[in-house]
Design an enzyme around this catalytic site. Structure first.
Site, PDB file in Angstrom:
ATOM      1  CB  SER A   1      -0.959  -0.026   1.182  1.00 53.92           C
ATOM      2  OG  SER A   1      -1.778  -1.158   1.081  1.00 53.92           O
TER       3      SER A   1
ATOM      4  NE  ARG B   1       4.350  10.430  -2.559  1.00 49.29           N
ATOM      5  CZ  ARG B   1       3.445  10.440  -3.514  1.00 49.29           C
ATOM      6  NH1 ARG B   1       3.818  10.268  -4.776  1.00 49.29           N
ATOM      7  NH2 ARG B   1       2.165  10.617  -3.257  1.00 49.29           N
TER       8      ARG B   1
ATOM      9  CG  ASP C   1      -4.701  -0.563   2.428  1.00 50.94           C
ATOM     10  OD1 ASP C   1      -4.830   0.168   1.432  1.00 50.94           O
ATOM     11  OD2 ASP C   1      -4.349  -0.115   3.541  1.00 50.94           O
TER      12      ASP C   1
END
Length: 496
Positions: free
Chosen positions: A176, A191, A229
């Site tokens: 996630s 990132r 998620d």
């Protein structure tokens, strides 16, 4: 037995701490305190700042819808509307053993999910703690640790007779963190977030890195799907309740996912995917109204939080509704009243002046305090901040907590309403699988979301019902692995 109006006692906090409190038997205080009238005058001011009218909510919904459309049409938008390459809904008849690995912010979770069809499943899982050093160590070492944990989990379940020896199980990998994906089993990390900083990972395909580690440790698992998620929550919730059309996370962060027709995602038109196919979209909607700040009702307290955050201008929607910030909004209001000489005259308030010292869990406790004297609120202010309060002040703090909490829920309703309106779900209605600490633990949050939906849509708003979501990062990832495996066997996967 009803709670005592006077005397001493203890309260158990969600953090596991026990809070002791003592209340005086007389309202005669030896320190100067604000009067009831002063508190009422201030409360009216905050009511006007934090109250969202139905008309204002509808304007926000229209702007939100427009932002969602822009994200589907063009790449690199503020709300990125990320195509997940998870195609269609589960049938509910998916069966078999599947593995899931969830690389969270504090734990690594490995799951074995046995899908039994008809929306039923069994799950066996283990958690492994991630040290701060591992989160900053070389990226390949991090995936080596994931592979080692997975191997020990599989070995223990083979010896326990749950997993067959020599079987290679499909694996759904919940990751996630922002990734660019052009297929289900590939994702380049854009990132790190959540405190990770592992070098040699950003810009790399995390699936390829994890595969390399699985091969190194000879782990009998095959990564078939990379997911997040929120997407997993959408799929898992639909597997159990087929009326589910949207999934939302309302916790320390916020996000939503829903199923979109491929023909209505112009930015992937060149990939040659059947336009009538359906694909899950990971909205990443916490960024709504970032930078421009044209649509959301930001107060000066919200602006202060934004300016002092590590990413000023970004995640504007999240900063108004996420559990990370609600306590800080209330603390800033209290500090303003201290500076104006309204509260805590003659008392040392340095503890209240520490940023983020006022936890959102305190707002939950303040709203749910069942005692006439508001003993929990006495406990919070004496135990954590070493200041004394009058009943009038405590009633004021509780009213403020309600204003901040209610605004968060009503803004959350605006996000849900934007997807409902865009997709035309209002008439037939739908379920919204919702998860996250705010939704699960904040008193009245779900009811206020429902109230907000009715204020936006009128009576038909009752057709949209939020319900507690299923485990997206474990069960959802396993179901996505099952769906992906079936699509690959049927040669249904687009060559992208």
């Amino acid at each position: 037995m009803p709670p005592s109006r006077r005397g001493s006692g203890t309260v158990a906090l969600p953090t596991g701490q026990t809070l002791a409190f003592h209340t005086r038997t007389s309202e005669a205080e030896d320190l100067p305190h604000a009067t009831k009238k002063t508190m009422a005058d201030h409360l009216r001011k905050y009511e006007s700042l934090f109250t969202l009218t139905p008309q204002r909510m509808r304007i926000i919904v229209e702007a939100f819808k427009e932002t969602l459309e822009i994200g589907l049409a063009k790449h690199n938008q503020i709300v990125p509307m990320i195509p997940t390459y998870v195609f269609g809904w589960p049938t509910g008849q998916e069966r078999g053993n599947y593995l899931a690995l969830d690389l969270g912010g504090t734990n690594l979770r490995v799951c074995l999910v046995t899908l039994e069809g008809e929306g039923k499943f069994e799950i066996t899982q283990s958690k492994y703690r991630l040290s701060e050093e591992q989160k900053q160590d070389d990226g390949q070492k991090l995936f080596d640790f994931c592979a080692e944990c997975m191997k020990s989990f599989i070995d223990s379940n083979i010896s326990g007779g749950i997993i067959e020896k020599d079987s290679i199980l499909p694996l759904g990998f919940t990751f996630s963190y922002p990734c660019s994906q052009d297929r289900i089993d590939h994702g380049e990390l854009i990132r790190w977030t959540k405190g990770f900083g592992a070098p040699n990972t950003e810009g790399h395909d995390v699936v390829a890195m994890f595969r390399k580690s699985l091969e190194k440790y000879q782990v009998p698992a095959e990564i078939v799907a990379l997911t997040c998620d929120t997407t997993g929550t959408l799929i898992a919730s639909h597997y159990v309740n087929p009326k589910t059309r949207i999934a939302c996370i309302f916790g320390t962060g916020c996000n939503a996912a829903y199923m979109e027709r491929v023909g209505d995602i112009p930015k992937i038109a060149g990939l040659g995917i059947d336009p009538d196919a359906e694909m899950a979209i990971n909205c990443e909607w916490g960024a709504f109204d970032s930078f421009e700040h044209e649509n959301l009702p930001r107060t000066k307290y919200d602006q202060t939080i934004d300016e002092q955050s590590n990413k000023p201008g970004e995640q504007a929607f999240e900063k108004l509704i996420s559990g990370r910030y609600l306590g800080e909004i209330l603390r800033l209001i209290i500090c303003e009243l201290i500076d104006e000489g309204v509260l805590f005259l003659g008392q040392n308030t340095y503890k209240l002046e520490i940023p983020y010292s006022f936890d959102t869990a305190f707002l939950s406790l303040m709203e749910s305090d069942p005692t006439d004297e508001l003993l929990m609120i006495i406990g919070i202010f004496t135990h954590f901040f070493a200041v004394e309060t009058t009943l009038a002040e405590r009633q004021f703090f509780r009213a403020l907590a309600k204003l901040v909490g209610r605004r968060a829920a009503r803004l959350s309703a605006c996000g849900i309403a934007a997807i409902v309106s865009k997709m035309g779900y209002l008439e037939e209605g739908c379920a919204v699988g919702a998860d996250g600490s705010l939704y699960k633990k904040y008193p009245g949050f779900a009811d206020r979301v429902h109230e907000g939906l009715q204020d936006i849509f009128g009576e038909k708003g009752k057709n949209i019902v939020t319900c507690h979501a299923e485990d997206g990062s474990g069960i959802g990832a396993a179901i996505i692995a099952a769906m992906t495996k079936e699509r690959k066997l049927a040669n249904l996967y687009p060559n992208v």
